[in-house]
Enzyme design. Structure first.
Site, mmCIF file in Angstrom:
data_model
loop_
_atom_site.group_PDB
_atom_site.id
_atom_site.type_symbol
_atom_site.label_atom_id
_atom_site.label_comp_id
_atom_site.label_asym_id
_atom_site.label_seq_id
_atom_site.Cartn_x
_atom_site.Cartn_y
_atom_site.Cartn_z
ATOM 1 N N PHE A 158 0.733 -1.127 0.068
ATOM 2 C CA PHE A 158 -0.034 -0.101 -0.085
ATOM 3 C C PHE A 158 0.936 1.371 -0.192
ATOM 4 C CE2 PHE A 158 -2.490 3.497 1.730
ATOM 5 C CZ PHE A 158 -3.726 3.431 0.956
ATOM 6 N N ASP A 243 9.660 2.805 1.493
ATOM 7 C CA ASP A 243 8.565 3.613 1.852
ATOM 8 C C ASP A 243 8.270 3.487 3.372
ATOM 9 O OD1 ASP A 243 6.019 4.789 2.366
ATOM 10 O OD2 ASP A 243 4.988 3.636 0.584
ATOM 11 N N LYS A 272 3.396 11.274 6.973
ATOM 12 C CA LYS A 272 2.395 10.980 8.058
ATOM 13 C C LYS A 272 3.079 11.799 8.934
ATOM 14 C CE LYS A 272 -0.090 7.285 6.404
ATOM 15 N NZ LYS A 272 -1.141 7.834 6.132
#
Length: 419
Positions: A158, A243, A272
């Site tokens: 994801f 990532d 984030k």
């Protein structure tokens, strides 16, 4: 405000929705595209690891905005950094320099042990930037023929929801009906070095991986996998792009999840928690040899690296430099996994995975779906979210106290055994 309201049931499994919350939920459902299925709670304020809804009921947050809130809600240092900057300057665009930008780039590069930063806003935007970086590096440095660059990714990934990113998703819900899809990607099983080796060719420019797969249920790869990826990519002159949007900045007990395996990738993708839960901040961080391939006009972002974002991110970087939050995640993570491990032997939980203050818990079919467990926990004042049917993710803010962490797991135990 009441135009377009649709009445809905005032109850859900395990609790009830107040009239005020019901109206707000109905209004949102009437006017927002239905891309999410939120739990039926309307939150109004937050502090640390706790949230309060519009009716004044408090909830323990065990999700932390999918790691965007690593430092909790309303951390005083981050709020003050934002407040000071709001009174000075919030946006210039990249047409001009501003006085917080140089420090942001230099200090983030230093935190990563790298040299250059490509600033952005969202995680997906940073992943897109990393893809463009890898392709341009492949053409200009590695010498891959035009239009032939290939990036190898892992199944169960994801990385975001843009059309390019969902082109290499294996999640049918995220991918269906968004084609035609972007070519240039090859998917191999996560954790399988043999498959990865077989996928690498002269035209491969990068391997893009999550060191821990969050959306898939907090999947930790086999020991030695990340080191094997690092060895293979170095051997074949391929960029290793990590990532770390969810796994990075303290979540796993180290600044970066790759550090748990003693691995340094060629490229970090961050987001984030970099914005402290206050503003969206993301970045691609790498060496000058990699990010130096860009020229003015080839990539950009109006809001990327804006003064407000830089001010907050600089405070995040300063907080991470102390090592306090990484240490808390490691110490409390041991406690969390010990407590969850006790549940794994009850027959109510089929598996527990994770690293640091991050866990995926698979509930047994007899208990119900992950969604049902999340709803029952909501009724008990604990917030989690399900993924892939039977899994709930637990990722509390790194500032959570031991008693609150214990409370959250105890409420989970109660829900598991009331089913």
């Amino acid at each position: 405000m009441r135009v377009g309201l649709r009445r809905r049931s005032s109850s859900y499994p395990g609790g009830s929705v107040t009239a005020a919350a019901e109206d707000l939920i109905a209004l949102a459902e009437a006017h927002c595209a239905p891309t999410y299925a939120p739990l039926p709670v309307v939150l109004a304020t937050g502090e640390g690891a706790w949230l309060t809804d519009v009716a004044g009921r408090r909830y323990l947050d065990l999700l932390a905005g999918y790691s965007a809130l690593n430092f909790g809600h309303g951390h005083p240092r981050l709020v003050e950094a934002a407040r000071r900057q709001l009174q000075r300057l919030t946006l210039t665009s990249r047409a001009f320099h501003h006085d917080r930008f140089a420090a942001f780039c230099a200090e983030l590069a230093e935190l990563c042990g790298m040299e250059m930063v490509l600033p952005a806003n969202t995680g997906a935007e940073a992943v897109e930037g990393a893809i463009k970086t890898a392709r341009k590096w492949g053409y200009r440095v590695k010498g891959v023929p035009a239009e032939m660059a290939k990036i190898v990714v892992a199944g169960g990934n994801f990385h975001g929801r843009t059309t390019t990113i969902v082109s290499f998703s294996t999640d049918s819900e995220a991918r269906a009906d968004f084609g035609p899809y972007t070519p240039g990607f090859e998917i191999v099983p996560y954790g399988d070095l043999t498959a990865l080796r077989g996928a690498l060719t002269e035209n491969t420019v990068a391997v893009l991986l999550e060191p821990v797969q969050g959306e898939s249920g907090v999947i930790v790869p086999p020991a030695g996998y990340l080191a094997g990826v690092r060895e293979l990519t170095r051997e074949r002159n391929v960029l290793f792009v990590a990532d770390e949007i969810q796994s990075g900045l303290g979540r796993t007990g180290r600044t970066f999840a790759c550090e748990n395996e003693g691995v340094v990738p060629d490229v970090y993708v961050l987001g984030k928690a970099l914005g402290g839960g206050i503003v969206p901040v993301s970045a691609v961080v790498s060496s000058a040899a990699v990010l130096g391939v860009f020229r003015p006009g080839e990539h950009g972002s109006t809001f990327g690296g804006n003064p407000l974002a830089c001010a907050v991110a600089l405070e995040v970087i300063a907080m991470l430099r102390t090592g306090e939050y990484q240490e808390r995640a490691a110490r409390l993570g041991e406690r969390l996994h010990r407590l969850l491990g006790e549940l794994a032997g009850t027959g109510r939980v089929t598996a527990v995975r994770g690293r640091g203050l991050w866990a995926g818990v698979d509930v047994a079919p007899a208990v119900g779906t992950g969604r049902k467990v999340a709803e029952r926990l909501l009724a008990r004042g604990v917030l989690v979210k399900e993924t892939h049917g039977a899994t709930i993710r637990i990722a509390p803010p790194l500032v959570i106290g031991e008693e609150d962490l214990d409370r959250g797991v105890e409420q989970l135990r109660a829900v598991l055994f009331e089913a």
